[in-house]
Design an enzyme around this catalytic site. Sequence first.
Site, PDB file in Angstrom:
ATOM      1  N   GLU A  32       0.871  -1.171   0.000  1.00  0.00           N
ATOM      2  CA  GLU A  32       0.000   0.000   0.000  1.00  0.00           C
ATOM      3  C   GLU A  32       0.911   1.224   0.000  1.00  0.00           C
ATOM      4  O   GLU A  32       1.792   1.328   0.848  1.00  0.00           O
ATOM      5  CB  GLU A  32      -0.873  -0.012   1.264  1.00  0.00           C
ATOM      6  CG  GLU A  32      -1.914   1.061   1.219  1.00  0.00           C
ATOM      7  CD  GLU A  32      -2.790   1.106   2.471  1.00  0.00           C
ATOM      8  OE1 GLU A  32      -2.721   0.179   3.298  1.00  0.00           O
ATOM      9  OE2 GLU A  32      -3.526   2.096   2.600  1.00  0.00           O
ATOM     10  N   ARG A 257       5.095 -12.726   9.748  1.00  0.00           N
ATOM     11  CA  ARG A 257       5.796 -11.458   9.537  1.00  0.00           C
ATOM     12  C   ARG A 257       7.198 -11.543  10.105  1.00  0.00           C
ATOM     13  O   ARG A 257       7.437 -12.273  11.054  1.00  0.00           O
ATOM     14  CB  ARG A 257       5.123 -10.317  10.317  1.00  0.00           C
ATOM     15  CG  ARG A 257       3.757  -9.973   9.934  1.00  0.00           C
ATOM     16  CD  ARG A 257       3.250  -8.886  10.879  1.00  0.00           C
ATOM     17  NE  ARG A 257       3.587  -7.561  10.412  1.00  0.00           N
ATOM     18  CZ  ARG A 257       2.897  -6.906   9.487  1.00  0.00           C
ATOM     19  NH1 ARG A 257       1.842  -7.450   8.934  1.00  0.00           N
ATOM     20  NH2 ARG A 257       3.252  -5.700   9.109  1.00  0.00           N
ATOM     21  N   LYS A 267       4.720   0.730   9.263  1.00  0.00           N
ATOM     22  CA  LYS A 267       4.786   1.974   8.508  1.00  0.00           C
ATOM     23  C   LYS A 267       4.177   3.114   9.300  1.00  0.00           C
ATOM     24  O   LYS A 267       4.667   4.234   9.269  1.00  0.00           O
ATOM     25  CB  LYS A 267       4.023   1.811   7.189  1.00  0.00           C
ATOM     26  CG  LYS A 267       4.872   1.225   6.078  1.00  0.00           C
ATOM     27  CD  LYS A 267       4.124   1.228   4.767  1.00  0.00           C
ATOM     28  CE  LYS A 267       3.126   0.104   4.715  1.00  0.00           C
ATOM     29  NZ  LYS A 267       2.449  -0.058   3.433  1.00  0.00           N
TER      30      LYS A 267
HETATM   31  P1  ATP Z   1       2.832  -2.112   7.976  1.00  0.00           P
HETATM   32  O1  ATP Z   1       2.161  -2.870   9.075  1.00  0.00           O
HETATM   33  O2  ATP Z   1       4.274  -1.878   8.204  1.00  0.00           O
HETATM   34  O3  ATP Z   1       2.114  -0.870   7.582  1.00  0.00           O
HETATM   35  P2  ATP Z   1       1.521  -3.505   5.918  1.00  0.00           P
HETATM   36  O4  ATP Z   1       1.332  -4.955   6.020  1.00  0.00           O
HETATM   37  O5  ATP Z   1       0.353  -2.635   6.198  1.00  0.00           O
HETATM   38  O6  ATP Z   1       2.784  -3.099   6.751  1.00  0.00           O
HETATM   39  P3  ATP Z   1       1.553  -3.430   3.087  1.00  0.00           P
HETATM   40  O7  ATP Z   1       1.999  -2.330   2.231  1.00  0.00           O
HETATM   41  O8  ATP Z   1       0.116  -3.738   3.117  1.00  0.00           O
HETATM   42  O9  ATP Z   1       2.078  -3.074   4.534  1.00  0.00           O
HETATM   43  O10 ATP Z   1       2.406  -4.730   2.843  1.00  0.00           O
HETATM   44  C1  ATP Z   1       2.745  -5.254   1.591  1.00  0.00           C
HETATM   45  C2  ATP Z   1       3.113  -6.697   1.755  1.00  0.00           C
HETATM   46  O11 ATP Z   1       4.218  -6.828   2.655  1.00  0.00           O
HETATM   47  C3  ATP Z   1       1.974  -7.498   2.354  1.00  0.00           C
HETATM   48  O12 ATP Z   1       1.857  -8.703   1.640  1.00  0.00           O
HETATM   49  C4  ATP Z   1       2.397  -7.729   3.772  1.00  0.00           C
HETATM   50  O13 ATP Z   1       1.836  -8.901   4.251  1.00  0.00           O
HETATM   51  C5  ATP Z   1       3.915  -7.776   3.653  1.00  0.00           C
HETATM   52  N1  ATP Z   1       4.554  -7.392   4.913  1.00  0.00           N
HETATM   53  C6  ATP Z   1       4.342  -6.269   5.620  1.00  0.00           C
HETATM   54  N2  ATP Z   1       5.060  -6.263   6.752  1.00  0.00           N
HETATM   55  C7  ATP Z   1       5.761  -7.431   6.773  1.00  0.00           C
HETATM   56  C8  ATP Z   1       6.697  -8.026   7.682  1.00  0.00           C
HETATM   57  N3  ATP Z   1       7.043  -7.424   8.808  1.00  0.00           N
HETATM   58  N4  ATP Z   1       7.210  -9.239   7.361  1.00  0.00           N
HETATM   59  C9  ATP Z   1       6.858  -9.845   6.217  1.00  0.00           C
HETATM   60  N5  ATP Z   1       5.992  -9.339   5.326  1.00  0.00           N
HETATM   61  C10 ATP Z   1       5.445  -8.146   5.585  1.00  0.00           C
HETATM   62 MG    MG Z   2      -1.419  -2.551   5.182  1.00  0.00          MG
END
Ligand code: ATP
Ligand code: MG
Length: 547
Positions: A32, A257, A267
């Site tokens: 995102e 994760r 983020k």
């Molecule tokens: P954040 O919680 O940091 O905002 P998010 O999951 O909301 O992260 P996205 O942009 O939606 O961020 O993530 C893109 C991809 O990265 C998704 O498939 C998510 O599952 C994966 N991802 C995010 N954080 C991690 C992590 N700590 N370890 C592994 N994969 C991750």
């Molecule tokens: Mg997200």
Amino acid sequence: MTDPQNFIHNFIDEDLENGRFGRPICTRFPPEPNGYLHIGHAKAICLNFTTAEKYGGRCNLRFDDTNPVKEDTEYVDSIKEDVAWLGFHWDELRFASDYFGRMYESAEYLIEKGLAYVDEQSAEQISGSRGSLTEPGARSPWRDRPPGENLRLFRGMRDGNYADGAMVLRAKIDMASPNINMRDPVLYRIAHVSHHNTGDKWCVYPMYDYAHPIEDAAEGVTHSLCTMEFEDHRPLYDWVLQALDLPEPPRQIEFARLNLTHTLMSKRYLKKLVDDGAVEGWDDPRMPTIAGIRRRGYTPGAVRRFCDEIGVAKANSTVDIDFLEHCVREDLKEKTENRNVIFDPIKVVIANYPEGQTEEAVMENNREAPALGERRVPFSRELWIDGEDFMEEPPKKYFRLFIGNEVRFKGAYFVTAHEIVKDENGRITELRCTYDPATKSGSGFEGRKVKGTIHWVDAKTAVQITVREYGYLMEDDGEGGQRLAENSAAVKACYAEPSVAAAKPGERFQFFRHGYYIADAKQTDAADGGAKVFNQIVGLKSSWKAK
Ligand code: ATP
Ligand code: MG
């Protein structure tokens, strides 16, 4: 790089054996664009791209831009840069917003099938009537509207006839489902906001759980890899695909994760640090963002190796940040040249060396990598050495410089210290020494041996540089809690051998016996009074041990 067979690959093998998909394996990385990527995302990036590669398939980069309020093209650009920096090439570059038309039509299709309805309850009423883990939810009074009326209202939503929050489109599934995600989830909401891609074309936006399976199906994704928190959403993912009668629907697989000690992977939290000015920006070298670790001097190879080695599992765990640093050190070990830099200088005057004379000492660039060659550095009567290489009252087994002791000045001569000169505050300002002209390194001298070798920098030609040393971003309290570390960046003025002045931004070195450093890519010499700025990448020693 190794090719570990993880549990996801086992699932894919099964699907291949069963002929589940009549199309090539396809994955996607779906960030995102609401912040910069962090090292947790690197894990997901590596997993998606290497899985596609392993099966000779495709991997797309797809921006999940369904929430225009938080999204921005600055983030889109940084994400593309970061994925490319890691060394991956996406097959197609897509945006969830590319599919807004298809999503909208699919919603009309669900309405016509009696599988979706327009609900005029407020957001509070909807969340208040979802029930709990033990109680079923309550049905909306609008749940049984006839399809024709739902269609009319939904089109009105699209046409901008209603205010934000006036109504939503919900899936008609099961208000008594044990899985709360299946209790008539919201599919569409009204938001009169401009979108970074579609401008003002839309004022209704799809929810993630509805949008994601449609995006995956549209791109021919076979395996939709995501983190564990989506496990409870998988029934909804499958429901959407089935309700839309999509053939050979993609399969969602969840993995744990990445969490790391002494830093934070969110983020939202990282954005707050940036917005509050607690760090220099998204690319502050202490940040776990890809932009931060790039500026810090970590290499793509080290990050990929790290992701590869930690593997993929279902169970959540926290990886010790020492292990990441270990991977960085391993990657730099045989690739970087040494330079002599003095961090805490003491002046050495070699009384019997002719005044005004300079000669060259030959230094190996990297003992473990002879291919990196040698360099010549000036040596003369006045030199700088590191404070930790001299002791006024040495303990037993101290083999470096002290009064009466002889050591090798690396690449040059044997030098003996005779006298300490102090200022009025009692601080050592100078050491009076002598050298033995017969002992030059490389001359074949075999008269005697010395136990200590220390490094030095010629005082006349030394350049002053600014070195930034970093602590961890977060302090761990040992019980899973964290707080922002204070004073985690220290700035020092150091003396370096002359060639260091010519370092190009992004060039990495081992500052001999201190650690690995990179010429900062952002801070110009002028901004620092003429001194080049170096960021500490990682120290030389690890507390990490292979278990
Ligand atoms: P954040 O919680 O940091 O905002 P998010 O999951 O909301 O992260 P996205 O942009 O939606 O961020 O993530 C893109 C991809 O990265 C998704 O498939 C998510 O599952 C994966 N991802 C995010 N954080 C991690 C992590 N700590 N370890 C592994 N994969 C991750
Ligand atoms: Mg997200």
